[in-house]
Design a protein around this motif. Structure first.
Motif, PDB file in Angstrom:
ATOM      1  N   LEU B 225     -22.605 -54.849 -40.071  1.00  0.00           N
ATOM      2  CA  LEU B 225     -22.789 -56.107 -40.783  1.00  0.00           C
ATOM      3  C   LEU B 225     -21.922 -57.215 -40.202  1.00  0.00           C
ATOM      4  N   GLN B 226     -20.708 -56.860 -39.785  1.00  0.00           N
ATOM      5  CA  GLN B 226     -19.831 -57.857 -39.157  1.00  0.00           C
ATOM      6  C   GLN B 226     -20.445 -58.396 -37.881  1.00  0.00           C
ATOM      7  N   THR B 229     -23.586 -60.620 -38.744  1.00  0.00           N
ATOM      8  CA  THR B 229     -23.472 -61.843 -39.537  1.00  0.00           C
ATOM      9  C   THR B 229     -22.241 -62.671 -39.197  1.00  0.00           C
ATOM     10  N   GLY B 230     -21.269 -62.057 -38.535  1.00  0.00           N
ATOM     11  CA  GLY B 230     -20.040 -62.775 -38.221  1.00  0.00           C
ATOM     12  C   GLY B 230     -19.089 -62.889 -39.399  1.00  0.00           C
ATOM     13  N   ILE B 231     -19.503 -62.367 -40.562  1.00  0.00           N
ATOM     14  CA  ILE B 231     -18.626 -62.420 -41.738  1.00  0.00           C
ATOM     15  C   ILE B 231     -17.520 -61.378 -41.569  1.00  0.00           C
ATOM     16  N   LYS B 232     -16.284 -61.786 -41.929  1.00  0.00           N
ATOM     17  CA  LYS B 232     -15.173 -60.854 -41.814  1.00  0.00           C
ATOM     18  C   LYS B 232     -15.179 -59.937 -43.031  1.00  0.00           C
ATOM     19  N   ILE B 264     -24.090 -61.824 -48.376  1.00  0.00           N
ATOM     20  CA  ILE B 264     -24.498 -62.432 -47.108  1.00  0.00           C
ATOM     21  C   ILE B 264     -25.616 -63.448 -47.334  1.00  0.00           C
ATOM     22  N   THR B 269     -20.475 -67.157 -47.730  1.00  0.00           N
ATOM     23  CA  THR B 269     -19.063 -66.815 -47.629  1.00  0.00           C
ATOM     24  C   THR B 269     -18.698 -66.407 -46.207  1.00  0.00           C
ATOM     25  N   ASP B 270     -17.410 -66.532 -45.867  1.00  0.00           N
ATOM     26  CA  ASP B 270     -16.929 -66.104 -44.554  1.00  0.00           C
ATOM     27  C   ASP B 270     -16.209 -64.764 -44.626  1.00  0.00           C
TER      28      ASP B 270
END
Lengths: 148, 348
Positions: B225-226, B229-232, B264, B269-270
Motif C-alpha cells: 500500500l505504501q 499510494t505513497g502514504i506513510k 486512502i 491523508t499522508d
C-alpha cells in the motif's frame, strides 16, 4: 558516474520546464537499474506532498503507467473523472492534478522505455497535442545537450 | 393531583408499547403507537380479544388441573406470543400482555410489546441492503479480476508472444546485438507480467496469512500500500508471543485492509498508523488516520461506505469481537476492533 550525470540532467530538465512553461507540476519517473527495475519519481518539482517519494510506479495504471506500457505519449484533461484504481493512487491523484500530459523516456542505446516525463495542471487548464510536442522538445534538447 | 394524572396520561400516550384499554367489548382508550399500528398494519382488534378470551377460557376451564389453585389466583396478567400479518412479507411478532384492571366493571388492558418487532423489521431491512452490498462487492471484485486478467496479463503475454515471433522470423537477418536487445525486451515484459500475477494473488488472498501468520501478512500489505499510494504507514506491533486463531487473524487482516483502503480513498491523508496490541486475554487492532474524518451520525443511513463498515461490524460480531469507529470532521478517523483470545493461545 553516468548515473550522477543522468540525475543532474533530469533535475535540470524538470526545472527548466517548470520555469519556462507554467505547469503546476513537472516530474520524471525513471527505472532503477538495481532493485529489480522499479520505476520511481526521482525528479519532481511543484509537488504538494512528499508522497511521490514512496510510490513505485505500476505499469498500465494511471497516465504514467500507460505511457510506460505503450511507449506512446498520452494526455488527459478529465483526470478528476477517472475511476479510482483499486488500492492504487497514481501520481496525478496524489498531486491533485486535473489535467496532465506524459511522454516516454527511451534509452538511446537499447531503445527500451526506461521512464516517463509528466507535466500537468491543478486548475482545469487544458493540455493538448502541443503540450506533448513541447515536452518532447524539452526532453530531446536535454538529451542533445547531455550528449554534446 | 390533576397534574400528576396528566403526566400519567402523557406517559401512556407516548409509551413505546402499543396499549389498548377495553371495557367489555369496547375500546375505551388507546395510545399513539396503538393507533399507528391499527392504521399501518390493519390489526384486527376483535382478533386480539379473541386470542385473550381463548387463553382465559382455557386457563379457567374445568379440565385445567390448576383451576383455583393459589398461584394462579394471584396472577393478574397473562403474556401470549402472537404473530400478526402472518401472510404478509413482514409478519410482526409481539408479546401480548393482558391485564385486568377491574373485575367488577370488566375493564382490562391489552399491551403489544412492539419494540422488538420494530427492531426486527429494521434489522431485516438492514440485512437486505447488506446482502445486496456484499453481492455487489463480489461482482465488482470479479469484474476487477477479469479486467486485470484481460488488460494487463493477457495483453502482456500477447506482446511477448509477438516479440518472440518476430525474433524467430528475423533471426537470420538481425545482428547479434539487436537479437540480444529484443531478448531483453521480451524478458522485461514477462517479468512485468509475473509481478502483476504475484500482485493479483496478493490482493486476493495473501499466502503469507496462511504460511507465516498475521504479522508478516500485514507487513506485506502495508509495504504494498505504501508503494501504491505513497502514504506513510506506520505499523506498531505489540502482539508479543500471542498466536491469534486463524479465523480471527483473517478478520483482523480484512479489517486492516478495508480501513486502510477507506482512509486512502476518502480521508485525503499522508499518514496512517496501524496498532496491533495484546492485552490480557484480548487482542486489538486499530487503524488511525489524520485525514478529513467524517460525521459518524450521518453514517447511520446506509451508503457504499457505511455498508462496508457495517459488513466489517458483522464479521467482528460473529467472532464475539467489538468494533468501534471514532471520527470527527477535520480530526481524522480511528477504526478499532477487539477480540477475546483464550489464554490457551498465550504462549509462555
Amino acid at each position: 558516474m553516468a548515473d550522477l550525470a543522468e540525475q543532474s540532467q533530469y533535475d535540470s530538465l524538470v526545472q527548466k520546464i517548470y520555469q519556462d512553461a507554467d505547469f503546476d507540476f513537472v516530474g520524471v519517473a525513471i527505472q532503477d537499474r538495481l532493485n529489480g527495475g522499479q520505476i520511481r519519481w526521482r525528479h519532481v518539482i511543484g509537488n504538494i506532498s512528499q508522497r511521490y517519494r514512496r510510490i513505485i510506479l505500476r505499469t498500465g495504471l494511471g497516465i504514467a503507467g500507460l505511457v510506460i506500457r505503450t511507449g506512446e505519449p498520452y494526455f488527459d484533461n478529465h483526470l478528476d473523472q477517472q475511476p479510482q484504481e483499486f488500492m492504487y493512487t497514481p501520481i496525478t491523484v496524489v498531486e491533485k492534478l486535473t489535467a496532465a500530459a506524459a511522454i516516454p523516456i527511451v534509452d538511446p542505446t537499447t531503445q527500451l522505455v526506461t521512464g516517463v516525463l509528466l507535466a500537468g495542471y491543478r486548475d482545469n487548464r487544458n493540455v493538448t497535442h502541443a503540450t506533448i510536442a513541447k515536452l518532447g522538445y524539452y526532453l530531446k534538447h536535454s538529451e542533445h545537450h547531455q550528449s554534446s | 393531583m390533576l397534574e400528576m394524572s396528566n403526566w400519567v396520561m402523557e406517559n401512556f400516550t407516548r409509551a413505546s408499547d402499543a396499549m389498548f384499554i377495553f371495557q367489555d367489548d369496547q375500546v375505551l382508550l388507546m395510545n399513539d403507537l396503538a393507533k399507528d399500528l391499527i392504521d399501518q398494519s390493519q390489526i384486527d382488534l376483535d382478533y386480539l380479544k379473541a386470542i385473550v378470551l381463548t387463553y382465559i377460557k382455557r386457563d379457567h376451564s374445568e379440565s385445567d388441573d390448576c383451576f383455583g389453585c393459589a398461584i394462579k389466583g394471584q396472577l393478574s396478567n397473562i403474556t401470549i406470543p402472537v404473530t400478526l400479518n402472518k401472510d404478509s412479507d413482514t409478519p410482526l411478532s409481539f408479546s401480548l400482555v393482558y391485564q385486568q384492571l377491574s373485575e367488577t366493571q370488566n375493564v382490562y388492558t391489552i399491551t403489544l410489546k412492539s419494540l422488538v418487532a420494530k427492531q426486527r423489521v429494521d434489522q431485516l431491512a438492514m440485512q437486505k441492503s447488506l446482502i445486496q452490498y456484499i453481492n455487489r462487492a463480489h461482482e465488482d471484485e470479479r469484474k476487477h479480476i477479469s479486467e486485470d486478467l484481460h488488460d494487463s496479463i493477457a495483453q502482456g503475454i500477447f506482446t511477448a508472444i509477438m516479440g518472440i515471433g518476430r525474433l524467430v522470423s528475423e533471426q537470420a537477418t538481425t545482428s547479434k546485438a539487436e537479437f540480444a536487445n529484443q531478448g531483453e525486451l521480451i524478458q522485461n515484459q514477462l517479468r512485468e507480467v509475473l509481478n502483476e500475477v504475484k500482485g493479483m494473488a496478493l490482493d486476493l488472498r495473501p499466502s503469507a496469512l496462511d504460511d507465516l501468520g498475521l504479522v508478516p501478512a500485514l507487513k506485506t500489505l502495508i509495504q504494498r500500500l505504501q508503494e501504491n499510494t505513497g502514504i506513510k504507514i506506520t505499523f506498531i506491533n505489540r502482539l508479543q508471543a500471542i498466536t491469534v486463531p486463524n479465523d480471527i487473524a483473517i478478520v483482523l487482516y480484512r479489517i486492516a485492509q478495508e480501513a486502510m483502503s477507506n482512509a486512502i480513498k476518502h480521508a485525503d491523508t499522508d499518514e496512517i498508523t496501524l496498532l496491533l496490541l495484546a492485552h490480557d486475554k484480548r487482542v486489538s487492532l486499530e487503524v488511525i488516520d489524520t485525514g478529513t474524518g467524517f460525521d459518524t451520525q450521518k453514517m447511520t443511513q446506509p451508503n457504499g461506505r457505511s455498508l462496508g463498515l457495517l459488513n466489517m461490524n458483522e464479521r467482528v460480531k460473529a467472532l464475539n469481537g467489538v468494533f468501534t469507529i471514532d471520527s470527527k470532521v477535520g480530526e481524522g478517523t480511528s477504526v478499532k476492533v477487539e477480540f477475546p483470545v483464550r489464554s490457551a493461545h498465550l504462549e509462555a
